[in-house]
Design an enzyme around this catalytic site. Structure first.
Site, PDB file in Angstrom:
ATOM      1  N   ASP A 171      19.924  76.274  55.218  1.00  0.00           N
ATOM      2  CA  ASP A 171      21.336  76.254  54.814  1.00  0.00           C
ATOM      3  C   ASP A 171      21.482  77.172  53.618  1.00  0.00           C
ATOM      4  OD1 ASP A 171      23.826  75.545  53.476  1.00  0.00           O
ATOM      5  OD2 ASP A 171      23.933  73.917  54.938  1.00  0.00           O
ATOM      6  N   ARG A 234      30.477  76.810  66.710  1.00  0.00           N
ATOM      7  CA  ARG A 234      31.504  77.712  67.230  1.00  0.00           C
ATOM      8  C   ARG A 234      30.821  78.728  68.130  1.00  0.00           C
ATOM      9  NH1 ARG A 234      34.585  74.488  66.286  1.00  0.00           N
ATOM     10  NH2 ARG A 234      36.393  74.473  64.918  1.00  0.00           N
ATOM     11  N   GLU A 263      36.956  81.024  75.032  1.00  0.00           N
ATOM     12  CA  GLU A 263      37.273  79.716  75.605  1.00  0.00           C
ATOM     13  C   GLU A 263      38.676  79.748  76.207  1.00  0.00           C
ATOM     14  OE1 GLU A 263      36.591  76.644  72.703  1.00  0.00           O
ATOM     15  OE2 GLU A 263      34.487  77.168  72.485  1.00  0.00           O
ATOM     16  N   HIS A 281      33.911  72.293  74.969  1.00  0.00           N
ATOM     17  CA  HIS A 281      34.334  72.086  73.567  1.00  0.00           C
ATOM     18  C   HIS A 281      34.858  70.653  73.351  1.00  0.00           C
ATOM     19  CE1 HIS A 281      35.870  74.347  69.779  1.00  0.00           C
ATOM     20  NE2 HIS A 281      35.540  73.103  69.490  1.00  0.00           N
TER      21      HIS A 281
HETATM   22  P1  NAD Z   1      30.033  71.656  56.702  1.00  0.00           P
HETATM   23  O1  NAD Z   1      30.868  72.608  55.953  1.00  0.00           O
HETATM   24  O2  NAD Z   1      29.890  70.267  56.186  1.00  0.00           O
HETATM   25  O3  NAD Z   1      28.552  72.251  56.895  1.00  0.00           O
HETATM   26  C1  NAD Z   1      28.310  73.574  57.241  1.00  0.00           C
HETATM   27  C2  NAD Z   1      27.058  73.998  56.498  1.00  0.00           C
HETATM   28  O4  NAD Z   1      26.757  75.348  56.892  1.00  0.00           O
HETATM   29  C3  NAD Z   1      27.246  73.998  54.972  1.00  0.00           C
HETATM   30  O5  NAD Z   1      26.269  73.177  54.356  1.00  0.00           O
HETATM   31  C4  NAD Z   1      27.096  75.458  54.583  1.00  0.00           C
HETATM   32  O6  NAD Z   1      26.425  75.631  53.351  1.00  0.00           O
HETATM   33  C5  NAD Z   1      26.278  76.011  55.735  1.00  0.00           C
HETATM   34  N1  NAD Z   1      26.445  77.448  55.909  1.00  0.00           N
HETATM   35  C6  NAD Z   1      27.561  78.173  55.770  1.00  0.00           C
HETATM   36  N2  NAD Z   1      27.305  79.481  56.011  1.00  0.00           N
HETATM   37  C7  NAD Z   1      25.991  79.565  56.298  1.00  0.00           C
HETATM   38  C8  NAD Z   1      25.128  80.635  56.614  1.00  0.00           C
HETATM   39  N3  NAD Z   1      25.573  81.907  56.661  1.00  0.00           N
HETATM   40  N4  NAD Z   1      23.834  80.364  56.858  1.00  0.00           N
HETATM   41  C9  NAD Z   1      23.367  79.087  56.773  1.00  0.00           C
HETATM   42  N5  NAD Z   1      24.140  78.031  56.473  1.00  0.00           N
HETATM   43  C10 NAD Z   1      25.436  78.267  56.232  1.00  0.00           C
HETATM   44  O7  NAD Z   1      30.600  71.644  58.186  1.00  0.00           O
HETATM   45  P2  NAD Z   1      30.355  70.541  59.302  1.00  0.00           P
HETATM   46  O8  NAD Z   1      31.384  69.474  59.171  1.00  0.00           O
HETATM   47  O9  NAD Z   1      28.932  70.160  59.310  1.00  0.00           O
HETATM   48  O10 NAD Z   1      30.733  71.370  60.602  1.00  0.00           O
HETATM   49  C11 NAD Z   1      29.995  72.516  60.984  1.00  0.00           C
HETATM   50  C12 NAD Z   1      30.787  73.279  62.005  1.00  0.00           C
HETATM   51  O11 NAD Z   1      30.845  72.521  63.218  1.00  0.00           O
HETATM   52  C13 NAD Z   1      32.268  73.462  61.641  1.00  0.00           C
HETATM   53  O12 NAD Z   1      32.482  74.549  60.801  1.00  0.00           O
HETATM   54  C14 NAD Z   1      32.916  73.677  62.985  1.00  0.00           C
HETATM   55  O13 NAD Z   1      32.954  75.044  63.276  1.00  0.00           O
HETATM   56  C15 NAD Z   1      31.964  72.968  63.946  1.00  0.00           C
HETATM   57  N6  NAD Z   1      32.617  71.832  64.605  1.00  0.00           N
HETATM   58  C16 NAD Z   1      32.649  71.843  65.965  1.00  0.00           C
HETATM   59  C17 NAD Z   1      33.266  70.792  66.636  1.00  0.00           C
HETATM   60  C18 NAD Z   1      33.277  70.749  68.138  1.00  0.00           C
HETATM   61  O14 NAD Z   1      34.237  70.245  68.707  1.00  0.00           O
HETATM   62  N7  NAD Z   1      32.241  71.196  68.808  1.00  0.00           N
HETATM   63  C19 NAD Z   1      33.889  69.758  65.897  1.00  0.00           C
HETATM   64  C20 NAD Z   1      33.802  69.781  64.509  1.00  0.00           C
HETATM   65  C21 NAD Z   1      33.174  70.833  63.867  1.00  0.00           C
END
Ligand code: NAD
Length: 317
Positions: A171, A234, A263, A281
């Site tokens: 991370d 995503r 999508e 999704h």
């Molecule tokens: P979050 O912000 O709590 O966690 C994301 C983590 O990624 C953070 O700790 C951040 O430091 C890290 N990060 C950011 N850029 C980075 C990089 N370049 N390299 C490494 N790490 C990096 O978010 P979350 O709540 O855990 O959600 C993650 C993602 O899941 C969301 O942004 C969303 O796109 C996706 N999501 C998808 C669905 C779905 O329906 N499939 C639903 C909810 C969220």
């Protein structure tokens, strides 16, 4: 003219109460018709979207009364937050409300990949009883690599540890003092080390410019041939063509993807591979999560329109 525009399918008791208080225009397909959306937004004070509506700078700037954009979900990649901020428009979202649903889908993917449950199901439904064709692996004793150790990554880690997995994670922005890292014995490593060590790699980063195609040919070539790749974040974080190639040539054992670069995707591609699980999704789509998400955004739209503080405003870092 409506005060609140809802441009995707969003319903529930919280939405009903919002409709009782404000003039709400709710058309689930409105996101598909740019002109109709622009016209509906002309005098609207609020818009509530999921992830299909592109809340662009042009849309925000043409909506003269707009006070709040509410995103019923976690990622904000379809909202131009900078344009909203320039116009003094509040952006609210539901950053935590669906995390558990995504984490549980990820666990479902892990178990389905490990034991190839989808193929066994299809084969048995076809009238076969091929017990020895479906010898899988156990999660226990395997290494799970988490790329992105935020809310969802951490929920997955807790559950995977209960299955006897050890966790390595990468991370880029995680603070040093996350207690769960020590509690679960998570090894925080560089990206490449996580790719090389893991039996399963699960992606949980947001889509931003830096994470576009974070996983491409090079990254898949670093992973073990026996490894599986999971994406519930995503679609654009993954170069889908590179994933397809890695899976086709035996560079990876399997993959499970809930999200796609486009999508809905064109027929074929990943969905044609027997070692791939595809879902449309649905990460956030548990009844409980949807209730929490709709409650959260309706609450915040009401707050902003009443001149009160929202609970989940997006604050740019
Ligand atoms: P979050 O912000 O709590 O966690 C994301 C983590 O990624 C953070 O700790 C951040 O430091 C890290 N990060 C950011 N850029 C980075 C990089 N370049 N390299 C490494 N790490 C990096 O978010 P979350 O709540 O855990 O959600 C993650 C993602 O899941 C969301 O942004 C969303 O796109 C996706 N999501 C998808 C669905 C779905 O329906 N499939 C639903 C909810 C969220």
């Amino acid at each position: 003219m409506a005060e609140v525009v809802v441009s995707e399918a969003i319903s529930g008791p919280a939405m009903d109460s919002l409709k009782a208080e404000f003039d709400v225009l709710s058309i689930p397909s409105l996101w598909q018709d740019e002109d109709a959306l622009r016209s509906a937004m002309k005098d609207a004070k609020a818009i509530i979207v999921r992830n299909q509506t592109q809340v662009s700078a042009a849309l925000i700037e043409s909506s003269s009364q707009l006070q709040v954009v509410a995103r019923a979900g976690a990622g904000l990649d379809n909202v131009d937050t900078a344009a909203a901020s320039r116009r003094g428009v509040v952006v609210t979202y539901a950053p935590r409300e669906n995390s558990l649903a995504v984490a549980e889908l990820t666990m479902g993917f892990l178990l389905n990949l490990a034991r190839d449950i989808p193929s066994a199901h299809i084969d048995t439904r076809a009238g076969n009883w091929n017990r020895t064709h479906f010898v899988g692996t156990e999660l226990s004793g395997k290494i799970l690599g988490l790329v992105g150790f935020g809310r969802i990554g951490q929920l997955v880690a807790k559950r995977a540890v209960a299955f006897g997995m050890s966790i390595v994670a990468y991370d880029k922005f995680l603070p040093n003092d996350v207690p769960l890292v020590d509690q679960l014995g998570v090894k925080m490593l560089e990206f490449e080390e996580v790719l090389k060590l893991s039996d399963f790699v699960s992606c949980h980063v947001p889509l931003v410019a830096e994470t576009h195609h974070l996983f491409s040919h090079h990254q898949f070539s670093q992973m073990k041939d026996s490894a599986c790749f999971l994406n519930t974040s995503r679609g654009e974080v993954v170069d889908e063509r590179a994933l397809y190639e890695a899976l086709s040539i035996g560079g990876l054992r399997g993959a499970a993807v809930d999200v796609r670069e486009i999508e809905p995707p064109e027929p074929g591609g990943l969905a044609d591979l027997t070692n791939v699980i595809v879902t449309p999704h649905i990460g956030a789509f548990s009844h409980e999560a949807q209730m929490r998400v709709v409650d959260a955004v309706c609450h915040d739209v009401r707050s902003v329109l009443r001149g009160e503080q929202p609970r989940n405003p997006f604050v740019s870092k």
